[in-house]
Design an enzyme around this catalytic site. Sequence first.
Site, PDB file in Angstrom:
ATOM      1  N   GLY A 119       7.162  -0.501  -0.102  1.00 26.88           N
ATOM      2  CA  GLY A 119       6.782  -1.884  -0.404  1.00 26.88           C
ATOM      3  C   GLY A 119       7.775  -2.927   0.072  1.00 26.88           C
ATOM      4  O   GLY A 119       8.648  -2.656   0.883  1.00 26.88           O
ATOM      5  N   HIS A 142       6.408  -2.730   8.774  1.00 25.82           N
ATOM      6  CA  HIS A 142       5.293  -2.018   8.119  1.00 25.82           C
ATOM      7  C   HIS A 142       3.966  -2.421   8.757  1.00 25.82           C
ATOM      8  O   HIS A 142       3.091  -1.587   8.992  1.00 25.82           O
ATOM      9  CB  HIS A 142       5.248  -2.371   6.622  1.00 25.82           C
ATOM     10  CG  HIS A 142       6.472  -1.985   5.850  1.00 25.82           C
ATOM     11  ND1 HIS A 142       7.311  -2.910   5.281  1.00 25.82           N
ATOM     12  CD2 HIS A 142       6.992  -0.776   5.537  1.00 25.82           C
ATOM     13  CE1 HIS A 142       8.288  -2.293   4.648  1.00 25.82           C
ATOM     14  NE2 HIS A 142       8.128  -0.998   4.789  1.00 25.82           N
TER      15      HIS A 142
HETATM   16  P1  AMP Z   1      10.138   1.914   3.858  1.00 20.78           P
HETATM   17  O1  AMP Z   1       9.203   1.038   3.096  1.00 20.78           O
HETATM   18  O2  AMP Z   1      11.435   1.255   4.200  1.00 20.78           O
HETATM   19  O3  AMP Z   1      10.279   3.288   3.247  1.00 20.78           O
HETATM   20  O4  AMP Z   1       9.444   2.157   5.285  1.00 20.78           O
HETATM   21  C1  AMP Z   1       8.137   2.656   5.400  1.00 20.78           C
HETATM   22  C2  AMP Z   1       7.875   2.978   6.857  1.00 20.78           C
HETATM   23  O5  AMP Z   1       8.030   1.803   7.641  1.00 20.78           O
HETATM   24  C3  AMP Z   1       8.851   4.021   7.419  1.00 20.78           C
HETATM   25  O6  AMP Z   1       8.152   4.896   8.285  1.00 20.78           O
HETATM   26  C4  AMP Z   1       9.837   3.156   8.170  1.00 20.78           C
HETATM   27  O7  AMP Z   1      10.486   3.834   9.232  1.00 20.78           O
HETATM   28  C5  AMP Z   1       8.914   2.078   8.713  1.00 20.78           C
HETATM   29  N1  AMP Z   1       9.698   0.875   9.052  1.00 20.78           N
HETATM   30  C6  AMP Z   1      10.594   0.213   8.266  1.00 20.78           C
HETATM   31  N2  AMP Z   1      11.155  -0.808   8.933  1.00 20.78           N
HETATM   32  C7  AMP Z   1      10.619  -0.780  10.188  1.00 20.78           C
HETATM   33  C8  AMP Z   1      10.810  -1.573  11.365  1.00 20.78           C
HETATM   34  N3  AMP Z   1      11.655  -2.590  11.405  1.00 20.78           N
HETATM   35  N4  AMP Z   1      10.086  -1.253  12.468  1.00 20.78           N
HETATM   36  C9  AMP Z   1       9.227  -0.204  12.462  1.00 20.78           C
HETATM   37  N5  AMP Z   1       9.005   0.573  11.383  1.00 20.78           N
HETATM   38  C10 AMP Z   1       9.695   0.301  10.266  1.00 20.78           C
END
Ligand code: AMP
Length: 285
Positions: A31, A37
């Site tokens: 989130g 995301h």
């Molecule tokens: P998180 O909510 O941080 O657990 O991230 C959820 C998903 O979004 C994971 O697969 C992350 O690698 C991806 N994600 C987070 N930040 C980025 C970003 N800046 N660019 C691409 N994907 C991202």
Amino acid sequence: MLIFENRNQIEEFLDSERTKNKKIGFIPTMGFLHGGHASLILRSKKENNLTVCSIFVNPLQFDQKEDYYNYPRNINKDIEYLKYLKCDVLFLPSYESIYPPDHKIMSYHFGHLESVMEGIFRSEHFQGVAEVVRILFSIIKPHFAYFGEKDYQQLLIIKELIRQLKLPITIIPCPTIREADGLAMSSRNSLLKEEQRKNASFIYQQLLFAKQNYSKYTPHHLKNIIIENFRKNPIFKLDYFEFADAFNLQPVEKWENHKCVRAFTAARINSVRLIDNIEIFNIRD
Ligand code: AMP
């Protein structure tokens, strides 16, 4: 957008969608959604009939309680953003529906992949990530699951999890989305004070310096130059800067021994820990 909090209800709904031959794309998140995301969700929307996003801040993957409690959250804003992106389904489980009282936590063996970089600085992190992703996969049973290269080590761990458990899910890696100054988008960026945020793109500048100059130095020499740059910057406390093979995260002693190398770093600005990585080169066959 349909919102499910209950595990049985989303399973029932997705079972019925699957019988209609719908391809299901899944994006697990914690989130506080941002453009990174969104890029995963939009990619899934292009490639599937049904896109499912989950939001669950997984306590198992935090090694420090304060970090878990301080993790940014704003469910109402996230719901509005997901509606705007035309995400089809949001799964918003409670703690108990992921980890019921009789739940037995599995333990995983990822070998070298979990014994370097994030694996050193956050000891139980990948065990917690693997456990929650395995449970979410068992509920959603997607055809495709989308993960960001921003968390590249996590991406390799998830691919390994799929391989070990022989799950019929294809993992789609997605490029890192950055702010205009190069800082990788992250929910944690919101924890930075204005002045800290202004300086945070230093991390990306170091990664870019490595990419642009790697051929002039040995990996060891270049790593030392960058560690020294971090040391001279009073705002950052560097956890690590490493060059590793993009396929297996083995250390890089000579560039010419590898087909694809990435640089990885984690640095803290006070209590805010930021990670990032970049492809240094990729000799495609
Ligand atoms: P998180 O909510 O941080 O657990 O991230 C959820 C998903 O979004 C994971 O697969 C992350 O690698 C991806 N994600 C987070 N930040 C980025 C970003 N800046 N660019 C691409 N994907 C991202």
